[in-house]
Every structure is written in structure tokens, then in C-alpha cells.
Design a protein around this motif. Structure first.
Motif, PDB file in Angstrom:
ATOM      1  N   VAL A 106      36.034  34.830  41.526  1.00  0.00           N
ATOM      2  CA  VAL A 106      35.029  35.638  42.218  1.00  0.00           C
ATOM      3  C   VAL A 106      35.764  36.647  43.103  1.00  0.00           C
ATOM      4  O   VAL A 106      36.524  36.256  43.990  1.00  0.00           O
ATOM      5  N   LYS A 107      35.546  37.908  42.838  1.00  0.00           N
ATOM      6  CA  LYS A 107      36.236  38.969  43.580  1.00  0.00           C
ATOM      7  C   LYS A 107      35.917  38.882  45.070  1.00  0.00           C
ATOM      8  O   LYS A 107      34.762  38.775  45.465  1.00  0.00           O
ATOM      9  N   GLY A 108      36.950  38.917  45.881  1.00  0.00           N
ATOM     10  CA  GLY A 108      36.775  38.873  47.332  1.00  0.00           C
ATOM     11  C   GLY A 108      36.596  37.492  47.891  1.00  0.00           C
ATOM     12  O   GLY A 108      36.587  37.303  49.116  1.00  0.00           O
ATOM     13  N   ALA A 109      36.441  36.483  47.019  1.00  0.00           N
ATOM     14  CA  ALA A 109      36.224  35.115  47.491  1.00  0.00           C
ATOM     15  C   ALA A 109      37.350  34.171  47.071  1.00  0.00           C
ATOM     16  O   ALA A 109      37.591  33.157  47.728  1.00  0.00           O
ATOM     17  N   THR A 110      38.018  34.472  45.977  1.00  0.00           N
ATOM     18  CA  THR A 110      39.116  33.620  45.496  1.00  0.00           C
ATOM     19  C   THR A 110      40.376  33.938  46.292  1.00  0.00           C
ATOM     20  O   THR A 110      40.809  35.093  46.339  1.00  0.00           O
TER      21      THR A 110
END
Length: 240
Positions: A106-110
């Protein structure tokens, strides 16, 4: 290790590229990274170099074909390498795992550490896949050939030709690929580059001459000046 990053967002695509290059450099991993902006471009790369790709980072929300449709087509064509799905949210994670994605980012969350581990796991898998056999593709069908039965590889008219023995017969298999890629895969397996167009199984060499060599099969292959020292060094070391 050959990796494709497919994302139509310039910032995301370049960020993944720089992150992966940094991880590879820090870990001493030899890797090539190819960036594509659409699913159609990705499919075109795979059509011409199917066997040479170990890992694909694939965005879901692409213009044209979405990432999951591209992934399904890739799997349908027989691709067995790793696919990592990238998305701005986790709403389609179940669909991703249904096409055998190895991970879902998940972009920005991983975080960086998980991102790093996902990449390193795929690198370990790719390295472990080359032991006693080599998998090549012809007409989208996977063919496993025991490394010990391979005499040499040749490039002719942009095709990779694998020469090997089967039931005491000389055989050859044409596929897409490059000698550089095969040389990397078989590092440490005693395959010697003797010419820009030839990579030879050192255990199959019977005689070495000034500008050629002879295999136990009786075939003679040219040795270029630029590769002669490597051959002589190998030949001398195996007979000392």
C-alpha cells in the motif's frame, strides 16, 4: 536479477526504482531495473524476454488495462516469477492474492523495512531456482534442462540457442534471452564466455587451440581474442 516496475505515476515509479537500486547495492545484489508506464508496455517486454524477468512490481490503477487484468494475462501466459501488487489502498488485496501475487504494497503505508524484505525474499527465491536445472521457454511452454546436459549457449539472429544432449543425441532449443542473463544465472557453474556469441560449459571442453576449442561432442567453437585469457585461465586451473 531482473525487475520490472510498472506504474503510470512518474513519482511512484522513480521512487520504487531508487529504493530498489539502493537495497540491491547495499546487499551486493546484481540487478537490472526496467520501468514501464502501462500494462501494454509491460506485456510487450515479457513477449520479447519472458524468461529474463524475475520480479514485477505492478500498480493496480493503470490507464488502459488495470494492473490485475495485466497480472491475470501474465499468469495465463505461463509466467512463474514473482508479482508484487502496488496500490493506494488495500481494497483489492484478495483479488491480488488470487493471481498468486507474493505481496501487496500500500503506497504511503508500507514501511521501508517491509518493502526491503519483500524485495530480498524474491531475490532469494530467484537465486535458489537455479540449482541443477535451467528453465527456458519455447512457445510459452516451460522446459527444464539439466545443467550438466548443456554443452553451450549460442546467440544467432537475436535468438538464444541452447545446445544440450538428450538420450545421447545432440539437441538444440531456441528461445528469447541474452547470454549476459544466462551467464549471471549460471555464475559459479563453470560456464565460460569464449566469444560474444558463445557461452560454454567448461566441463564439456576437450581441447583448446589458439583461436578455437573442441567439445567432447566433436563440435568446434571459435574463441575471440577478448575472451581468450579467461578461457586459458580456466583451462589451466582445471589441469593443475
Amino acid at each position: 536479477m531482473r525487475v520490472i516496475i510498472c506504474d503510470d505515476n512518474d513519482i511512484s515509479r522513480n521512487m520504487y526504482n531508487e529504493l530498489l537500486k539502493g537495497i540491491a547495492a547495499a546487499e551486493g545484489i546484481s540487478a537490472e531495473f526496467i520501468m514501464t508506464e502501462s500494462g501494454e508496455d509491460l506485456l510487450e517486454v515479457l513477449r520479447t524476454d519472458f524468461d529474463a524477468v524475475d520480479l514485477i512490481y505492478l500498480d493496480i490503477y493503470l490507464e488502459g488495462m488495470d494492473g490485475l487484468s495485466v497480472a491475470r494475462e501474465i499468469r495465463h501466459s505461463g509466467y512463474k516469477g514473482d508479482i508484487v501488487i502496488c496500490s493506494s489502498d488495500d481494497s483489492r488485496a484478495l483479488e491480488a492474492y488470487q493471481i498468486n501475487a507474493v505481496n501487496y504494497i500500500v503506497k504511503g503505508a508500507t514501511d521501508y523495512y517491509r518493502f526491503r524484505e519483500v524485495f530480498l525474499n524474491s531475490c532469494r527465491k530467484a537465486a535458489a531456482s537455479v540449482h541443477d536445472s535451467l528453465t527456458l521457454t519455447k512457445d510459452r511452454k516451460k522446459i527444464d534442462i539439466e545443467i550438466s546436459r548443456i554443452s553451450y549457449f549460442e546467440v544467432y539472429n537475436r535468438m538464444l540457442i541452447t545446445h544440450y544432449t538428450e538420450n545421447n543425441r545432440l539437441c538444440s532449443l531456441e528461445s528469447y534471452g541474452s547470454l549476459k542473463r544466462i551467464e549471471e544465472l549460471l555464475s559459479g557453474k563453470e560456464f565460460i564466455r569464449i566469444h560474444n556469441s558463445y557461452l560454454v560449459n567448461g566441463k564439456q571442453i576437450k581441447l583448446v587451440f589458439s583461436d578455437s576449442l573442441q567439445l567432447f561432442s566433436g563440435e568446434k567453437l571459435p574463441v575471440s581474442r577478448s575472451h581468450k585469457n579467461n578461457l586459458v585461465e580456466y583451462w589451466t586451473s582445471t589441469r593443475s
